[in-house]
Design an enzyme around this catalytic site. Sequence first.
Site, PDB file in Angstrom:
ATOM      1  N   HIS A  51      32.754  22.606  44.381  1.00 30.24           N
ATOM      2  CA  HIS A  51      31.580  22.962  45.192  1.00 30.24           C
ATOM      3  C   HIS A  51      31.443  21.985  46.376  1.00 30.24           C
ATOM      4  O   HIS A  51      31.306  22.400  47.523  1.00 30.24           O
ATOM      5  CB  HIS A  51      30.346  22.904  44.274  1.00 30.24           C
ATOM      6  N   GLU A  52      31.541  20.682  46.075  1.00 34.88           N
ATOM      7  CA  GLU A  52      31.409  19.666  47.135  1.00 34.88           C
ATOM      8  C   GLU A  52      32.569  19.771  48.134  1.00 34.88           C
ATOM      9  O   GLU A  52      32.386  19.570  49.325  1.00 34.88           O
ATOM     10  CB  GLU A  52      31.352  18.255  46.539  1.00 34.88           C
ATOM     11  N   HIS A  83      31.783  22.238  50.762  1.00 41.48           N
ATOM     12  CA  HIS A  83      31.004  21.666  51.877  1.00 41.48           C
ATOM     13  C   HIS A  83      31.925  20.853  52.791  1.00 41.48           C
ATOM     14  O   HIS A  83      31.917  21.007  54.009  1.00 41.48           O
ATOM     15  CB  HIS A  83      29.926  20.698  51.356  1.00 41.48           C
ATOM     16  N   ASP A 111      21.130  22.925  48.546  1.00 42.03           N
ATOM     17  CA  ASP A 111      21.768  23.571  49.698  1.00 42.03           C
ATOM     18  C   ASP A 111      20.848  24.621  50.314  1.00 42.03           C
ATOM     19  O   ASP A 111      20.845  24.816  51.531  1.00 42.03           O
ATOM     20  CB  ASP A 111      23.078  24.222  49.261  1.00 42.03           C
TER      21      ASP A 111
HETATM   22 ZN    ZN Z   1      25.969  21.843  47.554  1.00 44.66          ZN
END
Ligand code: ZN
Length: 363
Positions: free
Chosen positions: A59-60, A63, A162
């Site tokens: 997930h990171e 980003h 987020d």
């Molecule tokens: Zn996030």
Amino acid sequence: MKWSLRLGSLLGIPIYMHVTFLLLLAWIGVVHWTQEHSVRAVASGVGFILAIFLCVVLHELGHALTARRFGIKTRDITLLPIGGLARLERMPDEPVQELWVAVAGPAVNVVIAAALAAWLIAAEALEPLGGLGVAVGPFLQRLFVVNVLLVAFNMIPAFPMDGGRVLRAVLAMRLEYTKATHIASSVGQAFALLFGFAGLFVNPILIFIALFVWIGAAQEASMVQMKTALGGIPVGRAMLTEFHTLRPSDTLARAVELTLASSQKDFPVVEEARIVGVLVQGDVVAALSASGSATRVGDVMRRDYQVVDPSEMLETVFERLQQCACRTVPVLRHGQLIGLATMDNIGEFIAIKGALAKTGRSA
Ligand code: ZN
């Protein structure tokens, strides 16, 4: 972050694990041992947490890699018991880019969840919706549920989730940046109250989340309220866009003429549309008394000067201006000179912001 262990690096981004994360693993292990007294139960409990955190790292990375597409580096990714944290060098100055960076993380979990669901359906192993849970069922099915929850949790429109950034980005497309932040953080705190209240009746975990959201929203809001002028505002919004430039072949007489005619003290020196130096007022004065007004700008200008990108935050530029003891820094976008960031200019920006904040208006 202090107390973090380096695990290695993925795609050039260092990955750290905070020591408190080890405590979480130990705690999960102990809980499973006391309940079932089997090494297998401990291994599956700890293994499940590690699988969750693999999803969080991905997930990171979502980003981080999206930010990289916009030319923004990620310092590191740290695993905390409450989730992951990707430290981007800066936030994009375009709301559209911030939107993409914020959405990319949850999008990764959507993809993981979809892949797991497809696998479970193909294997005819998916339980009916009512039977799904984080604590019951086969490993992959629980992992599927976790990813769905990660998406839902992260898309809550509240900082530091987020969803809060998505909300701000959408608002910032129509409103001024500080105003958008202010509204987004208020929405976040309203959500926190809702969670806290629900937590009293439904699940105490919600109170913990409420606290987390409240602090995140308050941090984001105070950044705007207290450091209104500097926090989270890119240089591009506060730079000087009307200024004079000189050529290396110009004489100091021309520089003096411009200084007297305008309030500009330092000048970017440009040759063939490219910046080649900065002429500083102090140097001009010294050169005038040493060699006269016919001296070429190219002989007096500084060739080692700092430049900034319009998306850099005012805070950091302000620090750099103080450190380099220079008053003026050229702002370049893709090598093109588009503005000047000066101490005076930033000071004026702060004063105007402060005055407007008192009347409740925004610039
Ligand atoms: Zn996030």
